[in-house]
Write an enzyme that holds these catalytic residues in place. Structure first.
Site, PDB file in Angstrom:
ATOM      1  N   PRO A 261      44.552  40.562  42.390  1.00  0.00           N
ATOM      2  CG  PRO A 261      42.758  39.371  41.479  1.00  0.00           C
ATOM      3  CD  PRO A 261      43.736  39.353  42.615  1.00  0.00           C
ATOM      4  CG  ASP A 437      41.522  40.997  46.123  1.00  0.00           C
ATOM      5  OD1 ASP A 437      41.399  40.423  45.026  1.00  0.00           O
ATOM      6  OD2 ASP A 437      42.104  40.479  47.106  1.00  0.00           O
ATOM      7  CG  HIS A 438      38.103  41.830  39.623  1.00  0.00           C
ATOM      8  ND1 HIS A 438      36.783  41.917  40.027  1.00  0.00           N
ATOM      9  CD2 HIS A 438      38.077  41.958  38.275  1.00  0.00           C
ATOM     10  CE1 HIS A 438      36.008  42.084  38.975  1.00  0.00           C
ATOM     11  NE2 HIS A 438      36.769  42.108  37.892  1.00  0.00           N
ATOM     12  NE  ARG A 439      42.668  37.699  45.740  1.00  0.00           N
ATOM     13  CZ  ARG A 439      43.579  37.500  46.695  1.00  0.00           C
ATOM     14  NH1 ARG A 439      44.250  36.364  46.746  1.00  0.00           N
ATOM     15  NH2 ARG A 439      43.816  38.439  47.591  1.00  0.00           N
ATOM     16  CB  VAL A 441      35.489  43.788  45.312  1.00  0.00           C
ATOM     17  CG1 VAL A 441      34.620  44.972  44.917  1.00  0.00           C
ATOM     18  CG2 VAL A 441      35.675  43.729  46.823  1.00  0.00           C
TER      19      VAL A 441
END
Length: 467
Positions: A261, A437-439, A441
């Site tokens: 994401p 990467d929002h998983r 960060v």
């Protein structure tokens, strides 16, 4: 007395030059049948999904046969060249035997046969390419697959007849395509020469059957409508096969975009002081012979920001459901080449001084432009920079390099009106965009990394105070 001699024709197979690659395209042959070759001599150049690589032959002799032409895509492990290692031997003494489709029948021997003792094996050679191991040479060609035998076969087959379904004929890439699309080759109608199933046949098998036309009471004759016929597609279209680096890049970007994401944040700031520092460093003796550019200081600023926020330098391990924090930074630099976009990386960039980083960056860019980047140089990256400013582009939303957590886009530097010390003045202004990467960060961490990078470039003295 009959003597059995060792076969002199040796075969060289397509090696795995990129740690797990399955195929490579032959770009150029440097030899032809009849040419002498020596151990270690480069005989061809191939392009994998990662880079162009030159292949050396591992034995001496004379080229007997090239099994593929330039432009052919070959699976790893397939024989690409045969070499006669004893060209001075009598013509019929050790000619390569063609494999027979039928099983051999033993013939009576009238007298004892003396078998010559095998010659001692040559010492094993060390691999000369990444992922390339020297396999033992084969003294026989691979036997052809036995043809299916009809159930009504007569007694002349000595009772060895079996009833088997014939395997559909298709090349390995076509088989892989069918597997990926879930198409059973047994139900595909072949249109290729010799009954071979083509890519078009597999794709046609996916198309839904056209519905039967509904019955009508009487034919309706439409009024003629004038139309303009388009030009022939061949006159206006150019088709380029998708393969090699471009094919791998496309697959990687699709996988990244639909797996990680993405979040992208932007910051626009005054980079005037950094641009002045670039000019000063160009005259510094420590950078003699090195290229000093704004990209160099952007790279250094990002490395300092990562040091201040180390959690951004990580990777997502889906199989183990773990976040892998890395104590090193292999800094990727996106480079456009004639074969497509590649991302080689500077190993242990975090530990390099500014002159060392300048030297590594210059070498990386020069090697990429020459098309000589090795597969190892494109593996193990942790964070990437893409310099879209060289094209006059202000900013963008970069897609993560697979396996990495962040990518920074450096936009064009332009003179713009800017409020400086309470007054509007012309200043050098640019925009940075950070995708992450929002998983692993979150918004706070990503924002700190981007803000720190911009703050260093706005006041480059922080390269010393923050480092």
């Amino acid at each position: 007395m009959t003597t059995v001699t060792a076969q002199r024709f040796r075969e060289f197979k397509m090696p795995d030059v990129g740690e797990g690659l399955t195929e490579a395209e032959i770009l150029k042959w440097y030899v032809k049948p009849g040419d002498p070759v020596t151990d270690g001599q480069v005989v061809c150049e191939v392009e994998t999904a990662k880079a162009a690589v030159e292949l050396p032959i591992p034995f001496d002799g004379v080229v007997h046969e090239l099994h593929f032409g330039e432009g052919d895509t070959v699976d790893v492990g397939t024989v690409i060249i045969a070499v006669d290692t004893d060209p001075g031997a009598p013509a019929g003494e050790a000619a390569p035997a063609a494999a027979s489709a039928a099983e051999p029948v033993a013939e009576p021997v009238a007298e004892p046969v003396a078998v010559k003792a095998p010659e001692p094996e040559a010492p094993k050679r060390q691999p000369v390419l990444v992922g390339y191991g020297v396999a033992a040479s084969s003294t026989k060609r691979r036997p052809r697959k036995k043809a299916a035998v009809p159930a009504q076969a007569g007694p002349e087959l000595n009772g060895r007849a079996t009833v088997t379904e014939p395997r559909p004929l298709a090349k390995p890439p076509v088989r892989k395509l069918a597997k990926d699309l879930g198409v059973d080759l047994a139900g595909v109608t072949p249109t290729g020469p010799g009954g071979v199933i083509t890519r078009e046949d597999v794709q046609a098998a996916l198309a839904p059957a056209a519905p039967a036309p509904a019955p009508v009471a009487a034919p309706v004759v439409p009024e003629p409508v004038p139309s303009v016929q388009p030009s022939a597609p061949s006159a206006l279209e150019t088709r380029v096969p998708i393969k090699g680096v471009r094919k791998a890049t496309a697959a990687a970007m699709v996988a990244s975009a639909f797996t990680a994401p993405h979040v992208t944040e932007f910051v626009t700031f005054d980079i005037t002081r950094t641009m002045r520092l670039v000019q000063e460093l160009k005259a510094d003796p420590a950078f003699a012979g090195l290229k000093v550019s704004p990209l160099l200081l952007v790279a250094k600023a990002l490395l300092v920001a990562i040091r201040r926020n180390p959690d951004v330098n990580a990777a997502w391990d889906e199989a183990r459901q773990e976040i892998v924090h890395k104590g090193y930074v292999n800094l990727g630099i996106a480079a456009a080449t004639p074969r497509g976009l590649i991302v080689p990386n500077i190993k242990d960039a975090h530990a390099k001084t500014l002159p060392e980083l300048a030297a590594a960056l210059g070498e990386l860019v020069a090697t990429a432009r020459e098309g000589r980047t090795s597969p190892g140089d494109m593996q193990g990256g942790t964070v990437t920079i893409t310099n879209v400013g060289v094209f006059g582009v202000d900013t963008g939303t970069p897609i993560l390099n697979p396996g990495e957590s962040a990518i920074l886009a450096f936009g064009a530097v332009k003179e713009q009106p800017w409020v400086h010390k309470g007054k509007v003045k012309p200043r050098q202004v640019t925009t940075l965009a950070l995708s992450f990467d929002h998983r692993l960060v979150d918004g706070e961490l990503g924002s700190r990394v981007l803000a720190d990078t911009a703050a260093i470039l706005e006041y480059p003295k922080r390269l010393m105070t923050w480092a």
